[in-house]
Structures are given as C-alpha cells and as structure tokens.
Design a protein around this motif. Structure first.
Motif, short mmCIF file in Angstrom:
data_model
loop_
_atom_site.label_atom_id
_atom_site.label_comp_id
_atom_site.label_asym_id
_atom_site.label_seq_id
_atom_site.Cartn_x
_atom_site.Cartn_y
_atom_site.Cartn_z
N GLY A 139 1.05 -1.07 0.29
CA GLY A 139 -0.01 -0.27 -0.15
C GLY A 139 0.57 1.81 -0.03
O GLY A 139 -0.28 2.02 0.05
N ALA A 140 2.32 0.80 -0.08
CA ALA A 140 3.28 2.29 0.25
C ALA A 140 3.07 3.64 -1.35
O ALA A 140 2.56 3.78 -1.20
CB ALA A 140 4.42 1.92 0.79
N LEU A 141 2.79 2.43 -2.41
CA LEU A 141 3.25 2.69 -3.67
C LEU A 141 1.48 3.90 -3.71
O LEU A 141 1.78 4.82 -4.42
CB LEU A 141 3.34 2.00 -4.47
CG LEU A 141 3.25 3.37 -5.77
CD1 LEU A 141 4.86 4.02 -6.26
CD2 LEU A 141 3.60 1.86 -7.10
N SER A 142 0.64 3.44 -3.51
CA SER A 142 -0.87 4.07 -3.95
C SER A 142 -1.26 4.72 -2.78
O SER A 142 -2.78 4.97 -2.82
CB SER A 142 -1.59 2.86 -4.17
OG SER A 142 -2.01 1.99 -2.77
N GLY A 143 -0.49 5.12 -1.12
CA GLY A 143 -1.22 5.19 -0.41
C GLY A 143 -2.22 5.21 0.79
O GLY A 143 -3.14 5.32 1.55
#
Length: 469
Positions: free
Chosen positions: A155-159
């Motif tokens: 989820g880090a890339l998409s926030g």
C-alpha cells in the motif's frame, strides 16, 4: 544540470541518480494486444520516449536499456480469439503490428527490449515458486495467491492502508483466499484456453506477476525507473513491488521497495471533451484512426502540450493549436532552408525545463523563442545567427521527438507537383491582388485555394500554405 524526476512512491521530486551510470534501466508497461490502442494508451509511450531520449543524451545511447513489454495472453485476447475461431497468436500478432505502426507514426522510438509474456513462462513460474518458498504465497484449488499480509509495506506506493482495505472489503468472492486482497499469481485455464505447465497444474499467470518476472529476467533488479499510467499505480504496480521484493525474501527489510525499482513515474489521465473515455458514451478515440487523418506529429505535440503528471483533455481545440504551433516552427525552418545547420546543443532554458521532471510545456515555449531568432536573422540577412538558432532548435526538437519532417513536405502533404505549382501560382496572384488592394480578386483566389483543400497562412514574412488534414 541535474535531472529531477517526481517519484510517485516518495511523493517528491528527486534528483535522478542511476544505480550504474553505464547501464541505466527503464521499464514501461506496454500494450495488451487484443484491439487497436486508444489515444489514452498513446500518452505513456510518448512521455517515456522523451525521457529515454533525454537519458540517452545524458548518459550515452549505449548506456540506456529501455524495456516495454507486450501482454500477449489475457482474458480479452482469449475472448477475441475464441470469437474469431483463431489461435491467440493470430490476434496478438495483428494488433501488435498495428500498435507498432501507430507508435512509428508518433515518432516513438522502439524499446531496446520488448519482452512478450508467452516467451517468459519459465521465468514467471520460477518467480512464483520463489514467492511461495519465501512464505508470501499459497496454493489453493489450482490457484496460487499472494498473501498481502506477508508484506508490511503493501500500500506504500498508492498510499492505501492494508488494514483499512481489509476492513472495508465487501463480499469475499473467492472463499479459498486468506483475505480479500490476496491476488492471483497463477490460475487454471478454462477449457479451450491457452495453458502452460506448472507445479500447480496447467494454467496461466495472473496479470501482475508477468511484469515483475519479465523485469527481473530482462533487466535485473533493482531497475532505475519504472513508468506507466496513473491508473496502474493500484493494483498493478503495488502488486509488482510486493512480488518482486518478496521473491527475494526482503519483505520485512527497511526500504525493501528499493530492491525492485528506484524511481516510480506515472503520467496523468486523458479525457475526451472533459469526459472519461467510455464505450457506453461512444467517445473512445482510436489512435489508429487519428493518424489516418492528421500527421502523427500533431498527435505527439498534443500529448506533450501538458505536463505529463497533469490531466490532459483531448479536444479539437487542442489539435488545432498543436497544428498551428508546428506550422509556426516548420515555417521558420522552411524560410531558413538555405542555411545549413545540424542539430546542436539545446538552449539552457530548454534543458532547465525538460530536466525539471520533463516540463514539456516550458521546453516547448523555448522553441518559439528560437523560431523568432531564425525569423529575425533571415530578415536581417544574418545567416550566422540563423544557423546557431536553427541548430539549437533542431537539437531541442530531437529531445522532444518533433520537427522530424522536411518543412516543404510538412506543408504540402500529399500534394503532387502539379498541385504545388498551381498553389504557388495562385499565391503569387493573390499577393499581387493584395498589393494593388484588389480585395475582391484576392478573396476570389483564396476561395479557389480553399476549394483545392489548401489552408493559407498569412504572416509578417508573407503567406505560407498547407494541405488540410
């Protein structure tokens, strides 16, 4: 100067530092070849073509390795092949050829490597096996699924927060999943569908694993830049990171994502007349059709007219202005045709813009300043100044991939020699009529030119003309 790129993962503009300046790697998600590409599909290859041109200029043409994949097995491909009663290879070969022809019309340079999914099944199976062995995937009812809970940074890339995603999940459509957001790495093929052998039975890969396996095989990890459309951030690119990291047991390492790609770049959405493209609305514009009715360079210019990260609205006004802008630049080059100049060093203001996260609107603005220098030099008879401005203009245009035609060919289009001679004679007559203030005769001649499908463009240095698109 230093190249700065906006990194989607870190949400900031960062100075670009390749892992190895002698081997700069870039991967961009390419087409799924089951139909003609629409205009939105053309934005990523054009944007990243500019980036590749800039990287090659900076590091050397042999130091950049650019891969753009071809997805040649997919549900939609299977459906098209079944409907036509042909093997999937016949469908994919047809539409890949069309895609490449359309890209050539937009002056998009071919990638150094174009990996096809069907050529990399062994690599895909090996990567799935590695993810299972690392404890980040599990087999269930002929499927292999990635366990998103095994990767804390998911989820880090998409926030997106994984706990919130799980809590907000609706219906569990696949009861064999451990949690709703686990995604498919391998699935059994249906009767009549293409299939490949694997430790989990005959089947085919999920969409996301294809890219991560091909990236590792053809480029090696970590790559420097991963690019694509903003619509791919989630779930495709999010899942790619998880797979690529966990295949090497780095799931719990600090900055594990750096083991996959160092920079993430995404271009913005494209709308048509302020609406999302949709078959139900009937506003899907096929690139294949557009390049039949206008120069591909107009399409390319329009795609670069807005900053790549910003939304771009596709409309007739955009195309008209793009054609007008190119006419102005080609007009200056045409008037300076007799002054020899090879592509040279782009001006500082151009480089400052293009190296600032591919600021194409700012870079484009500097081209008009150069065209004005050419016009002034031609008026003053200063061919030294004209040659310098022309060289700078051509050098900058090469980075953007525009102004690649001969000026005369740009304006005359498909006109044959007889039509060209007739148009030039009519323009001479019109010039005489306007000089004598015989406006009725000038208007009559212009009507005649319009009937010949000719657009007349009056300027401070006289009239130029081109065939209508």
């Amino acid at each position: 100067m230093t190249l700065f790129l906006y990194d989607t993962l870190r949400r900031e503009k960062r100075a670009f530092e390749p892992r190895d300046p002698k081997r700069v790697t870039l991967y961009v998600c390419g087409p799924t070849v089951y139909d003609f590409a629409h205009i939105g599909n053309a934005r990523p290859p054009v944007v990243f073509d500019v980036l590749v041109r800039l990287l090659r200029r900076t590091y050397g043409s042999d130091a950049v390795v650019y891969a753009r994949n071809v997805t040649d097995v997919d549900d939609k491909i299977n459906q098209k092949a079944a409907k036509e009663g042909v093997p999937i290879g016949e469908v994919t070969a047809r539409y890949e050829a069309a895609y490449l022809a359309d890209m050539a019309a937009l002056n998009v340079s071919p990638p150094d490597i174009a990996p096809h999914v069907t050529d990399h099944m062994d690599a895909i199976v090996r990567q799935i096996e590695a993810i299972v062995a690392a404890g980040s995937a599990y087999a269930a009812e002929g499927h292999v699924l990635f366990d998103v809970s095994s990767y804390p940074s998911y989820g880090a890339l998409s926030g997106r927060n994984l706990d919130d995603m799980i809590a907000g999940a609706r219906v569990e459509v696949a009861p064999y999943k451990k949690n709703p957001h686990d995604f498919v790495l391998w699935k059994p093929s249906k009767a009549g569908e293409p299939s490949w052998p694997s430790p989990w039975g005959e089947g085919r890969p999920g969409w996301h694993i294809e890219c991560s396996a091909m990236i590792e095989q053809v480029l090696g990890l970590p790559i420097d830049i991963h690019g694509g459309g903003i619509d791919l951030v989630f779930p495709h690119h999010e899942n790619e990171i998880a797979q690529g990291v966990c295949a090497h047991g780095h799931a719990h390492a600090d900055q594990a994502h750096d083991e996959y790609a160092r920079y993430w770049m995404h271009n913005g959405f494209l709308t048509v007349d302020a609406e999302k493209m949709s078959k139900s609305i009937g506003n899907v514009l096929l690139l294949h059709d557009l390049v039949q009715h206008m120069p591909g360079e107009v399409v390319r210019w329009a795609l670069l007219s807005a900053h790549y990260r910003q939304p771009l609205d596709w409309n007739q006004s955009l195309l008209d202005q793009s054609r007008k802008n190119l006419d102005r630049l080609y007009g200056a080059l045409g008037r300076a045709k007799g002054v020899a100049a090879e592509p040279g060093e782009p001006p500082a203001e151009f480089l400052a813009a293009i190296e600032d996260d591919l600021n194409t609107p700012g870079a484009i603005a500097s081209l008009f300043g150069l065209s004005s220098e050419i016009e002034r030099g031609m008026t003053a008879g200063d061919h030294v100044a004209v040659a310098a401005a022309k060289a700078a203009l051509l050098g900058a245009a090469d980075v953007l991939g525009v102004l690649q035609s001969d000026p005369e060919a740009w304006f005359s289009g498909a006109a044959d020699d007889a039509l060209k001679a007739e148009v030039e004679a009519l323009l001479a007559e019109r010039f005489t009529a306007r000089t004598e203030k015989n406006w009725a005769e000038a208007d009559r001649i212009r009507d005649r030119l319009t009937a010949l499908n000719v657009v007349v463009m009056d300027g401070p240095n006289g009239a130029t003309w081109r065939m209508k698109d």
